[in-house]
Design an enzyme around this catalytic site. Structure first.
Site, PDB file in Angstrom:
ATOM      1  N   LEU A  64       0.850  -1.311  -0.104  1.00  0.00           N
ATOM      2  CA  LEU A  64      -0.027  -0.053   0.121  1.00  0.00           C
ATOM      3  C   LEU A  64       0.792   1.048   0.022  1.00  0.00           C
ATOM      4  O   LEU A  64       0.873   2.164   0.859  1.00  0.00           O
ATOM      5  CB  LEU A  64      -1.000   0.109   1.233  1.00  0.00           C
ATOM      6  CG  LEU A  64      -1.590  -1.011   1.474  1.00  0.00           C
ATOM      7  CD1 LEU A  64      -2.452  -1.235   2.736  1.00  0.00           C
ATOM      8  CD2 LEU A  64      -2.832  -1.319   0.140  1.00  0.00           C
ATOM      9  N   PRO A  65       1.669   1.478  -1.106  1.00  0.00           N
ATOM     10  CA  PRO A  65       2.507   2.834  -1.005  1.00  0.00           C
ATOM     11  C   PRO A  65       1.639   3.820  -1.138  1.00  0.00           C
ATOM     12  O   PRO A  65       0.429   3.811  -1.709  1.00  0.00           O
ATOM     13  CB  PRO A  65       3.361   2.382  -2.397  1.00  0.00           C
ATOM     14  CG  PRO A  65       2.617   1.595  -3.316  1.00  0.00           C
ATOM     15  CD  PRO A  65       1.760   0.520  -2.215  1.00  0.00           C
ATOM     16  N   HIS A  66       1.916   4.968  -0.650  1.00  0.00           N
ATOM     17  CA  HIS A  66       1.101   6.016  -0.480  1.00  0.00           C
ATOM     18  C   HIS A  66       1.915   7.319  -0.314  1.00  0.00           C
ATOM     19  O   HIS A  66       3.186   7.228   0.110  1.00  0.00           O
ATOM     20  CB  HIS A  66       0.019   6.060   0.610  1.00  0.00           C
ATOM     21  CG  HIS A  66       0.649   5.755   1.962  1.00  0.00           C
ATOM     22  ND1 HIS A  66       1.108   4.480   2.389  1.00  0.00           N
ATOM     23  CD2 HIS A  66       1.082   6.548   3.000  1.00  0.00           C
ATOM     24  CE1 HIS A  66       1.146   4.362   3.719  1.00  0.00           C
ATOM     25  NE2 HIS A  66       1.503   5.596   4.084  1.00  0.00           N
ATOM     26  N   ALA A  67       1.393   8.479  -0.810  1.00  0.00           N
ATOM     27  CA  ALA A  67       2.185   9.754  -0.561  1.00  0.00           C
ATOM     28  C   ALA A  67       1.381  11.025  -0.660  1.00  0.00           C
ATOM     29  O   ALA A  67       0.182  10.887  -1.006  1.00  0.00           O
ATOM     30  CB  ALA A  67       3.115  10.040  -1.830  1.00  0.00           C
TER      31      ALA A  67
END
Length: 154
Positions: A64-67
């Site tokens: 769950l990469p997020h930015a």
């Protein structure tokens, strides 16, 4: 919060393989640019900075990469199914093949956390993940992810 608000049909992709996290983040940046109009390089940079804080591979083949990005006014998502699972240095050390990436406004606060909670809860469903892994049709993948009952964030 419903995933249908976060995930456009054209933001769902199936790809054969990924050679590295860096390459994956570039792919996510390209999709974010073409689907959501976000600038590629800042997206990649923000994803890499967040990943350096700690792995976003949450286990059971899911990442769950997020930015956070200043260019946004609401949370947006991208979903990738990777046909050949990749090393992601996930918490359980298992390779990753399902990636749900979130991009949130710089000052989104609670909305970002709610979206992350909904995505996390959704992808903890082993039956759903099995169905996602068994299907390569992007329209079907989008439907599986977005036609779920409303999942309330804690």
């Amino acid at each position: 919060m419903k995933l249908a608000k976060l995930l456009k049909p054209e933001a769902v992709r199936v790809i054969g393989s990924m050679s590295s996290k860096k390459r994956l983040f570039h792919e996510l940046g390209e999709i974010a640019q073409s689907v959501h109009g976000l600038p590629h390089d800042p997206v990649v940079e923000a994803l890499m900075e967040r990943e350096n804080l700690g792995p976003t591979g949450v286990g059971q083949g899911v990442a769950l990469p997020h930015a956070r990005l200043g260019e946004l006014d609401q949370v947006k998502g991208v979903f990738l199914k990777i046909e050949r699972p990749m090393d992601f240095r996930a918490v359980d050390r298992q390779p990753v093949d399902l990636v749900f990436c979130l991009f949130a406004p710089e000052n989104s606060g609670v909305d970002h956390l709610k979206a992350l909670a909904v995505v996390s809860r959704t992808l903890r469903d082993s039956d759903l993940c099995a169905k996602l892994r068994a299907n390569d049709d992007v329209a079907a993948l989008h439907a599986m992810l977005t036609e779920l009952p409303d999942m309330r964030a804690a």
